[in-house]
Structure formats: C-alpha cells, structure tokens
Design a protein around this motif. Sequence first.
Motif, PDB file in Angstrom:
ATOM      1  N   PHE A   1       8.196  36.427 -22.118  1.00 27.83           N
ATOM      2  CA  PHE A   1       7.789  35.939 -23.435  1.00 27.83           C
ATOM      3  C   PHE A   1       7.856  34.422 -23.446  1.00 27.83           C
ATOM      4  O   PHE A   1       8.454  33.807 -22.552  1.00 27.83           O
ATOM      5  N   TYR A   2       7.218  33.863 -24.478  1.00 28.40           N
ATOM      6  CA  TYR A   2       7.227  32.403 -24.613  1.00 28.40           C
ATOM      7  C   TYR A   2       8.355  32.036 -25.563  1.00 28.40           C
ATOM      8  O   TYR A   2       8.560  32.684 -26.588  1.00 28.40           O
TER       9      TYR A   2
ATOM     10  N   ASP B   1      10.671  28.813 -31.612  1.00 26.46           N
ATOM     11  CA  ASP B   1       9.322  29.374 -31.551  1.00 26.46           C
ATOM     12  C   ASP B   1       9.294  30.395 -30.416  1.00 26.46           C
ATOM     13  O   ASP B   1       9.566  30.056 -29.262  1.00 26.46           O
ATOM     14  N   ARG B   2       8.991  31.669 -30.745  1.00 23.14           N
ATOM     15  CA  ARG B   2       8.950  32.691 -29.695  1.00 23.14           C
ATOM     16  C   ARG B   2       7.689  33.530 -29.857  1.00 23.14           C
ATOM     17  O   ARG B   2       7.231  33.749 -30.974  1.00 23.14           O
TER      18      ARG B   2
ATOM     19  N   ILE C   1      -1.838  36.333 -28.925  1.00 17.23           N
ATOM     20  CA  ILE C   1      -0.392  36.169 -28.743  1.00 17.23           C
ATOM     21  C   ILE C   1       0.207  36.126 -30.141  1.00 17.23           C
ATOM     22  O   ILE C   1      -0.353  35.480 -31.038  1.00 17.23           O
ATOM     23  N   VAL C   2       1.277  36.852 -30.348  1.00 18.83           N
ATOM     24  CA  VAL C   2       1.912  36.826 -31.670  1.00 18.83           C
ATOM     25  C   VAL C   2       3.361  36.397 -31.526  1.00 18.83           C
ATOM     26  O   VAL C   2       3.992  36.646 -30.498  1.00 18.83           O
ATOM     27  N   GLY C   3       3.843  35.727 -32.556  1.00 15.89           N
ATOM     28  CA  GLY C   3       5.205  35.223 -32.425  1.00 15.89           C
ATOM     29  C   GLY C   3       5.842  34.856 -33.754  1.00 15.89           C
ATOM     30  O   GLY C   3       5.302  35.123 -34.830  1.00 15.89           O
TER      31      GLY C   3
ATOM     32  N   SER D   1       6.276  22.644 -24.884  1.00 17.88           N
ATOM     33  CA  SER D   1       5.759  23.868 -25.459  1.00 17.88           C
ATOM     34  C   SER D   1       4.564  24.385 -24.639  1.00 17.88           C
ATOM     35  O   SER D   1       4.464  25.580 -24.337  1.00 17.88           O
ATOM     36  N   GLU D   2       3.679  23.460 -24.268  1.00 17.65           N
ATOM     37  CA  GLU D   2       2.489  23.866 -23.491  1.00 17.65           C
ATOM     38  C   GLU D   2       2.891  24.417 -22.130  1.00 17.65           C
ATOM     39  O   GLU D   2       2.346  25.410 -21.660  1.00 17.65           O
TER      40      GLU D   2
END
Length: 374
Positions: free
Chosen positions: A84-85, A103-104, A119-121, A70-71
């Motif tokens: 995007f993440y 998780d995005r 950051i929003v997700g 994730s990191e």
Amino acid sequence: MKIEDFDEKESLKNILWGMGVGTWEWNIQTGETRFNERWAEIVGFRLEELQPTNIDTWMSLAHPDDLAESEARLDAHFKGETDFYECEARMRHKEGHWVWVLDRGRIITWTAANEPEWIVGTHLDITERKEMELAFHEKAEELRLSNKELEQFAYVASHDLRQPLRMINSYLQMLERRLGKELSAENKKMMDFAVKGAQRLDQMLLALLDYSRVGRKGQPKESFHLAEGLQEALLFLQPDIQDSQAKIRWEPENLEAWPQVQASPDEMTRLFQNLLSNALKYRYKDQSPDIRVTLTSEQEHWKIRVQDNGIGIDPEQSERLFQVFQRLHTQQEYAGTGVGLAVVRKIVERHGGQVGVEPNTSGQGSCFYFTLSC
Ligand code: ADP
C-alpha cells in the motif's frame, strides 16, 4: 429511515465520518478524483467549495516540499514494490497554515493493459502528534547541543586552567626554596597553605577533565563480557586491596556466567574501579573491607550491586553525591575530589542504565547499584 435501510456503503461512510477519516478516490489514468466531506474539512473547506475536484485539487494543496516523497512512495506502490501507499505530508489549510495528514491508499482496479487504474485511500489529521514530535525533537536537539557545549566548557576550563596553575605552583615552590630559612614559622605555614591549595586545585581540575572525557575519549560500545571489566578493575586496585586486607567476593562466582553487554570496555572497567575503590576507601579504620559484588537479572536489565561493610551513607545525602565535587567528608578524614560517583553516573546513563544507593541488606555499610540493559 430505519437502520436496515442503510446499505453497506452508506454505513461505511458514516463510520469513516465518525472516525474523522477523510477519503479519496483517484483514477490514475484519467485524473478523475473524488473526496468525502471530511477530506475537505481537514483542510478547512466545505466539499462544494472545492468542486469540481480532480488530482490538481490535491496537488494545489499539498506542500511542495512533500511532493517528491509522496510521488516516490506512490511510484513504489504502482510498481508493486509495496502493498500500500503511505506518506506523512503537509496540506495547506484554507486559513493558510499547514495541516499534517497521514495519507494511505491502495490500488483497487487495473486496466486491461494491467496499468493501475483506481487507487483509494484516506487522510487522517495527525497535526497534533506531528507538532508534539517536532517539539520533542527540537528539545532533544537543544539538550544535545547544550550538553555538548557544557562538556566542551568543562574540558576547556579544566585543561586550560591547569597551565597558569602550574606556573603558580612552581613559583610558590621556588619562593619557598629561595627564602628557605629566612621564612618565619608563621610565614612558612602560610606558604604551605598556598602550595597545598594550588595542589588541591590541580587535583580538582584533573578530576573535572576526567569527567569531561567520559563518552568523548573512551572506547566505543561493543559486545563486552562484563566480568572482564570487573577483573580489570580488581587488577588496578590490587595495591589497595592488599594494603587494606580486603575480602572481595562476587556472585555468580563463576565469571563465565556473567553476561555480554553492549558497552564501552574501558568505561565499564572505570565504573567498577570507582565503586570498588570507594568501597575500599570509606571503611572503618579498624576493620578490613568486606565487599560483595552481585549480579542479578531483572525484567529487562542486569542489576549490579557493590556492597561494603564501611561507614555507610545517610540516605538523604545519597542523591547529591552523584554530582560533581559533592563529598561528605573532609580531605583529612578521607582523601578524594568528589568526582568518582559523578563519573559513575555519567557512564551508566550513557549506557541507558540507572544508578543509585540502596539500603544495605547486611545492615552495615553502603550498597551502590547500577543497571545495564540485557
Ligand atoms: P571522592 O571519593 O573522591 O570523595 P566520590 O564522588 O567517589 O568522590 O564520592 C563522593 C562521596 O560519596 C564521598 O566523598 C563519600 O562521602 C561518599 N561515598 C562514596 N562511596 C562511598 C561508600 N562506599 N561508603 C560511604 N560513603 C561513600
């Protein structure tokens, strides 16, 4: 309250709630973090139970084994390497089990120094899909291992059993020679049966060995001109073709028009060879074989048919003939071990295709087909 009174943010919140989407907003610089009610519900909490929330709330629930991944993905997004993440990770549920989430997120604001700020997700519960995926992979792995074990078993059994069998064979022959004239006609007959039985067993073991070698000993898959497999098989079968005065045609007639496929060259040759040698073998004794090999293109694959004018196949029996040692005839009628079609099936399935028997359009004889992806 009327619908017009809901502002856009409120509507959006309700839509996300309806879709079961958890949301998070994280200030990377300060650690300030906000979640919606659904985010908490996914991990079995009410939002107020988690207050005050900050980035440690997330950290304390995330599976330690998923943190590094994730990191790394967050880092890539922070550096602008990704738009995007996105990460699939496990979160600890209040009741102690793990929940899989998709998780995005995306950075929406930067500081004056151009550092990522907010950051929003979203979190989407994907536990069910993930568990199905894991169960599927486990089953596939189990199947792969048990297949490998079976193949190994078939190889070892057929290979190692041939050694003592050779001994039986040669001692039987020695006995036959030594006793020679002393043997009564009846004993000689029995001795012949024993020798023939041992020889037959050896043929069957050899065939089984051959079967176990498909996929293990063959050439690896490569881009291969299918017509080469056909030509080579015809070359190997020349003596039988001449003996039986067979007529063999193929369509398209121009072999250049045959396709390139991803395949193991020697397995393709073997495939044609087995089907053609059966088409030559299972003929009416008073009729020369007339064999047609046709290639057609169907949606996402090539279909190859081998049709003959021979004795044909009872459709109800056709399925079992692709199993090892299954035959419809005695050794006296038509010699064979009953492994040729099993090898055909193994080769075709290894190449992602299908194999079967179709009614022969010319009314007489049989029609075998196999498919290969384009
Ligand atoms: P084998 O030819 O050694 O018996 P195969 O596995 O190649 O083994 O074939 C299995 C059985 O299928 C044969 O014994 C025969 O009964 C039947 N068979 C195969 N090909 C044909 C064909 N072209 N026409 C009629 N019967 C066939």
